[in-house]
Design a protein around this motif. Structure first.
Motif, PDB file in Angstrom:
ATOM      1  N   THR A  26       0.952  -1.063  -0.063  1.00 27.97           N
ATOM      2  CA  THR A  26       0.004   0.112  -0.052  1.00 27.97           C
ATOM      3  C   THR A  26       0.864   1.289   0.122  1.00 27.97           C
ATOM      4  OG1 THR A  26      -1.632  -1.303   1.303  1.00 27.97           O
ATOM      5  CG2 THR A  26      -1.784   1.275   1.325  1.00 27.97           C
ATOM      6  N   THR A  43       1.329   3.940  -2.829  1.00 25.53           N
ATOM      7  CA  THR A  43       0.956   5.467  -2.518  1.00 25.53           C
ATOM      8  C   THR A  43       2.064   6.526  -3.173  1.00 25.53           C
ATOM      9  OG1 THR A  43      -0.275   4.842  -0.817  1.00 25.53           O
ATOM     10  CG2 THR A  43       0.309   7.241  -0.848  1.00 25.53           C
ATOM     11  N   THR A  97      -2.819  -3.911  -4.905  1.00 23.36           N
ATOM     12  CA  THR A  97      -2.450  -3.826  -3.587  1.00 23.36           C
ATOM     13  C   THR A  97      -3.366  -4.284  -2.685  1.00 23.36           C
ATOM     14  OG1 THR A  97      -3.735  -1.626  -3.573  1.00 23.36           O
ATOM     15  CG2 THR A  97      -1.294  -1.299  -4.078  1.00 23.36           C
ATOM     16  N   GLU A  98      -3.261  -3.882  -1.429  1.00 23.18           N
ATOM     17  CA  GLU A  98      -3.834  -4.882  -0.456  1.00 23.18           C
ATOM     18  C   GLU A  98      -5.490  -5.216  -0.691  1.00 23.18           C
ATOM     19  OE1 GLU A  98      -5.658  -1.129   0.789  1.00 23.18           O
ATOM     20  OE2 GLU A  98      -3.586  -1.676   0.277  1.00 23.18           O
ATOM     21  N   ASN A 104      -8.749  -2.144   6.987  1.00 18.59           N
ATOM     22  CA  ASN A 104      -8.511  -1.353   5.901  1.00 18.59           C
ATOM     23  C   ASN A 104      -8.668   0.109   6.197  1.00 18.59           C
ATOM     24  OD1 ASN A 104      -8.754  -2.955   3.252  1.00 18.59           O
ATOM     25  ND2 ASN A 104     -10.711  -4.001   4.656  1.00 18.59           N
ATOM     26  N   PHE A 118      -4.788   0.687   6.484  1.00 23.43           N
ATOM     27  CA  PHE A 118      -4.312   0.879   4.927  1.00 23.43           C
ATOM     28  C   PHE A 118      -4.705   2.069   4.417  1.00 23.43           C
ATOM     29  CE2 PHE A 118      -4.898  -3.891   5.577  1.00 23.43           C
ATOM     30  CZ  PHE A 118      -3.270  -4.249   5.899  1.00 23.43           C
ATOM     31  N   ASP A 119      -5.869   2.647   4.799  1.00 23.04           N
ATOM     32  CA  ASP A 119      -6.338   3.806   4.055  1.00 23.04           C
ATOM     33  C   ASP A 119      -5.564   4.833   4.659  1.00 23.04           C
ATOM     34  OD1 ASP A 119      -8.179   2.445   2.542  1.00 23.04           O
ATOM     35  OD2 ASP A 119     -10.059   2.850   3.799  1.00 23.04           O
ATOM     36  N   LYS A 137      -2.671   5.743   2.893  1.00 24.80           N
ATOM     37  CA  LYS A 137      -2.581   6.138   1.500  1.00 24.80           C
ATOM     38  C   LYS A 137      -2.788   7.938   1.599  1.00 24.80           C
ATOM     39  CE  LYS A 137      -5.096   2.311  -0.488  1.00 24.80           C
ATOM     40  NZ  LYS A 137      -6.365   1.797  -1.044  1.00 24.80           N
TER      41      LYS A 137
END
Length: 305
Positions: free
Chosen positions: A255, A259, A275-276, A295, A298-299, A302
């Motif tokens: 991720t 990015t 990606t994930e 998530n 992971f967000d 980004k």
């Protein structure tokens, strides 16, 4: 099983490497090269970034999406074993991570006695997928290498520059460069560390192919047992536990790399990699563990500053 007991299971013994005397930047870089023979694939130690954790509404990750690799021709759902799911995720991550490396020449996995049918099916389904990036360069602000929040959103800066230990990390060398760190030198360090990480990942895949299991796979199995028997809530402590496992550590790495890949002049990404959130096997993994809330972490990667 208590949290402390599980933490002991997941914890690895880490040792700090030391230098006998002052070295130039070039001398340091020369030492940090992937080794052909590697030991245990130690999971990197990441600093976790802030995220607004909460339990998401159910159904974000359907058990079987339209492009799911786990359906037969008659649409009857096939549930992979834990071993197959671990193997498929790891090999998918390996192939995706290779797309970010400038110099790594590791071959694709074509022979795997322990997962022969699984690998053949995987290769057939992914033979037309290409993850090649036009430019293998990442964007960093070298003036922020002392900013812990900045670093936490870039897990690749915590990748080891050693094939046998989790230290020294990229950021360790960057912070101790006598004449200061530049964006170019950070890129060079990350590329070296990524190549080492790929070599270790390949070594684990070879181990899985030969023996059907690996040390990191057993950690994954323990994780499944722990999550099943405990209330594994959405919070930073549990996210840190997940990041001590190979698969979630690689999700974070992919991720972040995606990015921070250099943008084209049009302002868009040069290429798109898996990606994930769209690695097909990750959906099954996340649903099996019931951790769709990850998530949110992971967000957060980004939205790096």
């Amino acid at each position: 099983m208590s949290f402390n007991k599980f933490s002991i299971i997941l914890s690895l013994t880490f040792a700090m490497t030391s230098c006998a005397g002052p070295e130039s930047y070039q001398e340091k870089m020369a030492r940090y090269t992937p080794k052909k023979t590697l030991g245990k694939n130690l999971v990197p130690e990441y600093k976790i970034s802030d995220a607004n954790y909460h339990e998401p509404s159910k159904g974000r990750f359907p058990a079987s999406s339209p492009d799911s690799p786990h359906k037969t021709d008659d649409s009857k759902e096939v549930i992979p074993t834990n071993k197959k799911l671990y193997f498929l995720n790891l090999i998918d991550q390996y192939e995706s991570l290779k797309s970010f490396s400038k110099d790594y020449s590791g071959t694709s996995i074509s022979i795997c006695p322990s997962f022969h049918t699984t690998l053949v099916r995987h290769n057939e389904e992914n033979q037309n997928h290409s993850n090649t990036l036009a430019i293998k360069k990442f964007s960093y602000d070298s003036t922020k290498i002392m900013d812990e929040k900045y670093l936490a959103k870039r897990p690749e800066l915590y990748l080891p520059l050693s094939s046998q230990e989790v230290t020294p990390k990229v950021i360790d060398i960057a912070k101790n460069t006598p004449n200061g760190t530049t964006e170019a030198s950070l890129n060079e360090l990350v590329q070296k560390a990524l190549d080492i990480h790929l070599s270790k990942t390949y070594s684990e895949i070879r181990e899985l192919c030969e023996y059907g299991v690996s040390d990191n796979y057993f950690v994954y199995e323990n994780l499944i047992t722990y999550v099943k028997n405990n209330k594994f809530r959405a919070n930073s402590s549990n996210m840190q536990i997940l990041l001590k496992t190979t698969l979630f550590s690689n999700f974070a790495l992919l991720t972040s790399l995606d990015t921070h890949v250099v943008k084209s002049t049009s302002g868009r990404k040069i290429a798109s990699v898996k990606t994930e959130l769209n690695l097909p096997y990750s959906k099954e993994l996340i649903e099996r563990l019931n951790v769709a809330w990850t998530n949110q972490y992971f967000d957060s990667l980004k939205m790096s500053n």
